[in-house]
Structure formats: C-alpha cells, structure tokens
Design a protein around this motif. Sequence first.
Motif, short mmCIF file in Angstrom:
data_model
loop_
_atom_site.label_atom_id
_atom_site.label_comp_id
_atom_site.label_asym_id
_atom_site.label_seq_id
_atom_site.Cartn_x
_atom_site.Cartn_y
_atom_site.Cartn_z
N MET A 140 -8.87 -7.65 -5.94
CA MET A 140 -9.56 -6.58 -6.66
C MET A 140 -8.68 -5.34 -6.79
N LEU A 141 -7.92 -5.03 -5.75
CA LEU A 141 -7.03 -3.87 -5.81
C LEU A 141 -5.97 -4.04 -6.90
N VAL A 142 -5.36 -5.22 -6.96
CA VAL A 142 -4.32 -5.46 -7.97
C VAL A 142 -4.91 -5.41 -9.38
N LEU B 49 0.83 -1.21 0.00
CA LEU B 49 0.00 0.00 0.00
C LEU B 49 0.87 1.26 0.00
N GLY B 50 2.02 1.20 0.68
CA GLY B 50 2.94 2.32 0.60
C GLY B 50 3.52 2.48 -0.79
N LEU B 51 3.87 1.37 -1.44
CA LEU B 51 4.38 1.46 -2.81
C LEU B 51 3.30 1.91 -3.78
N LEU B 52 2.04 1.62 -3.47
CA LEU B 52 0.94 2.06 -4.34
C LEU B 52 0.88 3.58 -4.42
N GLY B 53 1.26 4.26 -3.33
CA GLY B 53 1.24 5.72 -3.34
C GLY B 53 2.21 6.33 -4.33
N LEU B 54 3.22 5.57 -4.79
CA LEU B 54 4.14 6.09 -5.79
C LEU B 54 3.47 6.35 -7.12
N PHE B 55 2.31 5.75 -7.35
CA PHE B 55 1.60 5.88 -8.62
C PHE B 55 0.26 6.58 -8.42
N ALA B 56 0.25 7.53 -7.49
CA ALA B 56 -1.00 8.22 -7.16
C ALA B 56 -1.53 9.01 -8.33
N THR B 57 -0.67 9.61 -9.14
CA THR B 57 -1.13 10.42 -10.26
C THR B 57 -1.75 9.56 -11.35
N GLU B 58 -1.16 8.38 -11.62
CA GLU B 58 -1.70 7.51 -12.66
C GLU B 58 -2.98 6.81 -12.22
N LEU B 59 -3.11 6.54 -10.91
CA LEU B 59 -4.25 5.78 -10.41
C LEU B 59 -5.28 6.65 -9.71
N ALA B 60 -5.28 7.95 -10.04
CA ALA B 60 -6.21 8.86 -9.35
C ALA B 60 -7.66 8.56 -9.68
N GLU B 61 -7.93 7.98 -10.85
CA GLU B 61 -9.31 7.71 -11.27
C GLU B 61 -9.65 6.22 -11.18
N MET B 62 -9.03 5.50 -10.28
CA MET B 62 -9.29 4.08 -10.14
C MET B 62 -10.71 3.84 -9.65
N LYS B 63 -11.36 2.83 -10.18
CA LYS B 63 -12.73 2.50 -9.82
C LYS B 63 -12.75 1.74 -8.49
N PHE B 64 -13.93 1.72 -7.88
CA PHE B 64 -14.21 0.95 -6.67
C PHE B 64 -13.32 1.37 -5.50
N THR B 65 -12.85 2.60 -5.48
CA THR B 65 -12.02 3.04 -4.36
C THR B 65 -12.81 3.07 -3.06
N PHE B 66 -14.09 3.47 -3.14
CA PHE B 66 -14.94 3.49 -1.95
C PHE B 66 -15.10 2.09 -1.38
N PHE B 67 -15.37 1.13 -2.26
CA PHE B 67 -15.55 -0.25 -1.81
C PHE B 67 -14.25 -0.81 -1.25
#
Length: 457
Positions: free
Chosen positions: A404-406, A343-361
């Motif tokens: 689902m996250l991956v 999850l910490g490494l996921l933050g490195l791609f915050a700009t590319e994944l800003a519109e990811m679906k199902f973030t609320f879920f």
Amino acid sequence: MSIRHYWPMAAAAVGFRLVLVLFGGDLHLASRPEVSTPLTSIRRLAEGYWLKQASMSPYSGLLDIMFIFVADFIAAMLIRATGHRLNITRNRSLNSLELTEAVSNSVNISAGDIASLIYLWNPWVIVTCVGSCTSPIENLMVVIMIYGACSRLAPLAAFGYVMSTHLTLYPAILIVPIILLLGYGPDTPPAKVFRLKISNASKTEVSDNDKFSSSRDVQQFMWKPVFYFVLWMLFWSCYVLLLSSMILNKVGGLQEMFEKTYGFILTVKGLSPNIGVLWYFFAEVFDFFRSFFLIVFNMNIVFMVLPLAIRLKHRPCFLAFVYTAIVAMLKSYPSVGDSALYLGLLGLFATELAEMKFTFFLFFGYIGVSLLSPVMHNLWIWRGTGNANFYFATGLAYTCIQTMLVVESGNLYFINPLLEKFRELKKPINPPLPHSPPRFQFFGCKFLKYTDTRLKY
C-alpha cells in the motif's frame, strides 16, 4: 533551509544507540527473527570466521559493534548529502522552466535533513544496529551506490553496486536507476516539458538566445559516465572475486561460495521464520512444485524492473526507492533493516508526498506489526498456545502495508502539484475569444465553472 538543531538531534540518535548497547543486554535483539536473518546474523558471521581459522569451510556452519555504528551514521550522512543534491537539481530545473514561484513556495525544509533524521531515529534501524546484524553494512553500500550515482562519481557508484550485490544479491536490479542517474543526472522533469517550452517559445516573439537556452535545458543522455561506471564495475568485481578466491583457496573456493551464498538466497533452503512470507509458503508446498514456485517468486522481482523504469525514467532516485521497497517485500530472507532503508529514502521526497493518503493507517499499521510480531512469535515458540499461522499473519499484514505504501506514494508522485504546474505549460497561449464556443477539454469541474461564468454575463 536546513532543520534547526540538526546535529544535536543526530548526536542524540547515536547516543541512544550506545545506551541500548551498554544497558540493553536483556533485549536479546540478535536472536529476534524480525531483526536477524540467516543472511544478516553476525553470529553466523563469527562462526564462519572461526571455522576459517580452523582450516574448515566457513559455510559448513554458520564485528565489531563500533563498525556497525559507524556504518549506520555514514549512511545517514550520505542520505542527507543526496537530498541536498536533489534539491539543487530540482530548483535548477524549475528555474529553467520559469517556475520561480513554485521554488519559493515548496522548498522550505531540506528533504535531506528529514530523510537522514528519519533514518537515524527509525526504531528498526536502531534495533538492527543494537542487535549486531549486518543490515546496516548492506544499507550503507546501497546508499553509497545511490550517492555516487547522484554525484556522477562512477568509481564510488560502482564500488557500492558491486559490494551490495556481493553481500545480498538483490541490489543487482538497481543498475537501472544507477545508469539513469549517471546518464541524465538526478531527478528532473520529463524531457517533453522542456520540449513543450521550446515549442511555446517558438510561437511567441522571443529572441534566438532565449530559444537556445530553452533547448539547452533539455536533458541529454550522457554515455561517458555510464562507460566509466561499467569499467569500474568490472574492476571492482574482479578485485572482490580475486580476494575471495585467495581467502577461500583451501576451503572450497569460489564455487562453494556461490552455492552457499547466492544459491542459498535463490533456492530458499533456510526455512527459519522471518518477517516475510516465503518461509511459510515453501514449508507447506510439495517438493514436486518447489522448483516451479522458486522460478515464479524470483522472476516476480525481475518482471517489475522494465515497466517501472519506462514510467519513472525521469525520476531515477524515486525509481531506486521503489525497487528497494519491492526487494524488501519479495526477497527470500527479509528483515526490518530492509524496510528501514527504503523508509529513509522515502524522506527524500517529503515535499512531493506531503499529501499522501492513508498516512494514519500506514503509520499505525507499521507500529501494529512491530508490536504484534514479537507477541505472535512468543505465543507460537515459547508458550505453545499458538501456531505458525499466528506469526505468518503478521508477516502477511506487513507485506500488505508495504504494498500500500508503494502504490500510494507512486500514485501521488504522478499527480503532485509541481507536475500540475508543468501541465499548465500545455495550455494555449492565446485565450479563446468571447464569442467562440467553449472548448471541451474533459476536465469536468473546470468546464462547469467556465460555463457558469459565461452564463452570468
């Protein structure tokens, strides 16, 4: 642009850990199965140390808290430095593709600052640090490996790789993104985009110097850093094995170490409950089929290495994130500390994944699992009003949420707006003549809009 008040927020995260250590003794986090596993329990580490002092094998049964604090903070700082290097490389690649507008519009906040703050303030990182387990040390070694590869520091990358593999074995599959990082450098657009730019430049009237600069932008694989990495990896491996043999000379040697560590991981001998699903499966499976399913579950991780490496060879940092997430899902003794790392490494791609679906879920799914897991464990173990299926259900839901996250992050990463801008380079330079028939490009909506415009005229 860096986040304002970054250092006060980082200092507050460290202070929050200290408060929990000093005044949170009643939490008993070190005994929680979600936090501490047979591989990360510091109680087993201390027991092994005292057995060694008594001239007994440290594996017949099974740190200092400030060292874990320091490891946690250093890992966050290295994640921040890795994010800064990724931003620099990304901007350089976009400028070489003459996409300066994309640079000015998309890069507003440093992804490294976001990733490090996510890691520092992640509740799972905090509980693993306060719960006195060795997960922060394992995460630090993985981050050192990734940072060393991004910086093309072969000795540092080899040290992190050898130590992380020595501690928990599963980071061995990260050798693929490490070699790609050392050979190609940090994340860059695919090489075919640069070649397409060269072909477009050859069709137009451009100077030879511009063509030469375009061809120079194509990333070529560099074998020299990889060769140094292999040499340093052999050196660190021999050093660690020699040191281990000297320490364990009178209490079993290296053979017992391999059997009680790597063998314990691969054969899943410890069936104590954890946040994963393998403990329940091997507790219920017949002994006759145990060897078969051990091969299946262990090879399941290996089978994913090559296809993902082929698809994401131009984005090795994101490939490292995907591998880390897969290991956190399928390893034999997972803990929340493993999820905290990816999850910490996921933050490195915050700009590319800003519109990811199902973030609320996904967000509330992680929260729900974090809250339900202790409840189900209490109902099963202490109150006796539940059974093992209650706790296993939370582990199964936890695995599904990670999957689902991956999947969602991978799908969005392949169709992010920057890649759409890269695809615009494939469009023909000369537009069709007004009297020519429309070109069928199978773009659906775009073709309808184009025909409607022609009908208006």
